[in-house]
Scaffold this active site. Sequence first.
Site, short mmCIF file in Angstrom:
data_model
loop_
_atom_site.label_atom_id
_atom_site.label_comp_id
_atom_site.label_asym_id
_atom_site.label_seq_id
_atom_site.Cartn_x
_atom_site.Cartn_y
_atom_site.Cartn_z
N LYS A 1 -26.86 33.34 -4.40
CA LYS A 1 -25.42 33.35 -4.16
C LYS A 1 -25.16 33.93 -2.77
O LYS A 1 -25.50 35.09 -2.50
CB LYS A 1 -24.70 34.18 -5.23
CG LYS A 1 -23.20 34.20 -5.05
CD LYS A 1 -22.54 35.01 -6.17
CE LYS A 1 -21.04 35.06 -6.00
NZ LYS A 1 -20.41 35.87 -7.06
N LYS B 1 -25.17 28.78 -4.95
CA LYS B 1 -23.73 28.81 -4.74
C LYS B 1 -23.42 29.30 -3.33
O LYS B 1 -24.00 30.32 -2.94
CB LYS B 1 -23.11 29.75 -5.78
CG LYS B 1 -21.60 29.90 -5.66
CD LYS B 1 -21.07 30.94 -6.65
CE LYS B 1 -19.56 31.05 -6.51
NZ LYS B 1 -18.96 32.05 -7.39
ZN LIG Z 1 -18.17 39.58 -8.47
#
Ligand SMILES: [Zn+2]
Length: 323
Positions: free
Chosen positions: A195, A248
């Site tokens: 992420k 992501k």
């Molecule tokens: Zn968070």
Amino acid sequence: MFPEHRPRRLRRTESLRRMVRETHIRIDDLIYPIFVKEGASLKEPIEAMPGQFRYSPDMLPKLAKTISSSKIPAVLLFGIPKEKDPAGTSAHRRDGVIQQAVQRIKDAAPDLLVITDVCLCEYTDHGHCGILDDKGEVSNDDTLEVLSTVALSHAKAGSDIIAPSDMMDGRVGIIRESLDESGFEHIPIMSYAVKYASTFYGPFREAAGSAPSSGDRKGYQMDPANVREALREAAYDIEEGADIIMVKPALPYLDVIRLIADEFDTPLCSFQVSGEYSMIKAAFTMGWLNEDACIMESLTCIKRAGSDMIITYFAPRVAELLS
Ligand SMILES: [Zn+2]
């Protein structure tokens, strides 16, 4: 004879193109993210994400039935609580917003998979994804305990898949342990393994009211410039017990998706984030892009890069287009 090769032969008609097409988006690939806000009778439009709403838990049965009948297999829930505090305690209340939402959805549409996001940023008054220490920095190990409590409360409420998004070190392992100890060894973990600290999350923060009140998340989310680090992050999470790993955002990070897909055989999910959604929506509103074609192309590219499943705010529209 010149030219010697004529690849255009297989592009001449749509039937030919269909026959040799290498990548297909299926309804089964889709996961629909939903914002759930504590309260009653709410369906609030999200300004920066046209067509998306904040729903109160009592509004979810109807939505869940619609999603389920469109054959989308799963939804991903984000909670917006009424009360916030430094430790994010409303994230693990038995009657918390997500805990209520899960029960409502499972009652209304038992076959619809409910994935619950585990993080603290929507629940802390400072807006960070973890507990702050004396110096105002996010304390990794203090946060782990809270996260495993949140994960367990989601499992008890009926969540089908636990999805930690906080980017603390070691959280997959501690969540796996606490689920196993409490009889939830059958509940998979979908980890936000890779992420990035991305600007493309902007509209989400408006939607969930989760912008940090000071500083940023670069101390725990990944630097967009890094890719070798993505391999390490994914490897650690798999080793700790992640059943599905995630990259992501999606579209600006196709090289990362490809790398992870080549390196690991763990099912791979990608998150087409709020900013990716809002850009397409905005360009469509301005008359600059064909919305449906752009949606399908963006998802096809994410899948072509190696993603097995895609979290996308376009899921309901894609299900319509595919059926
Ligand atoms: Zn968070």
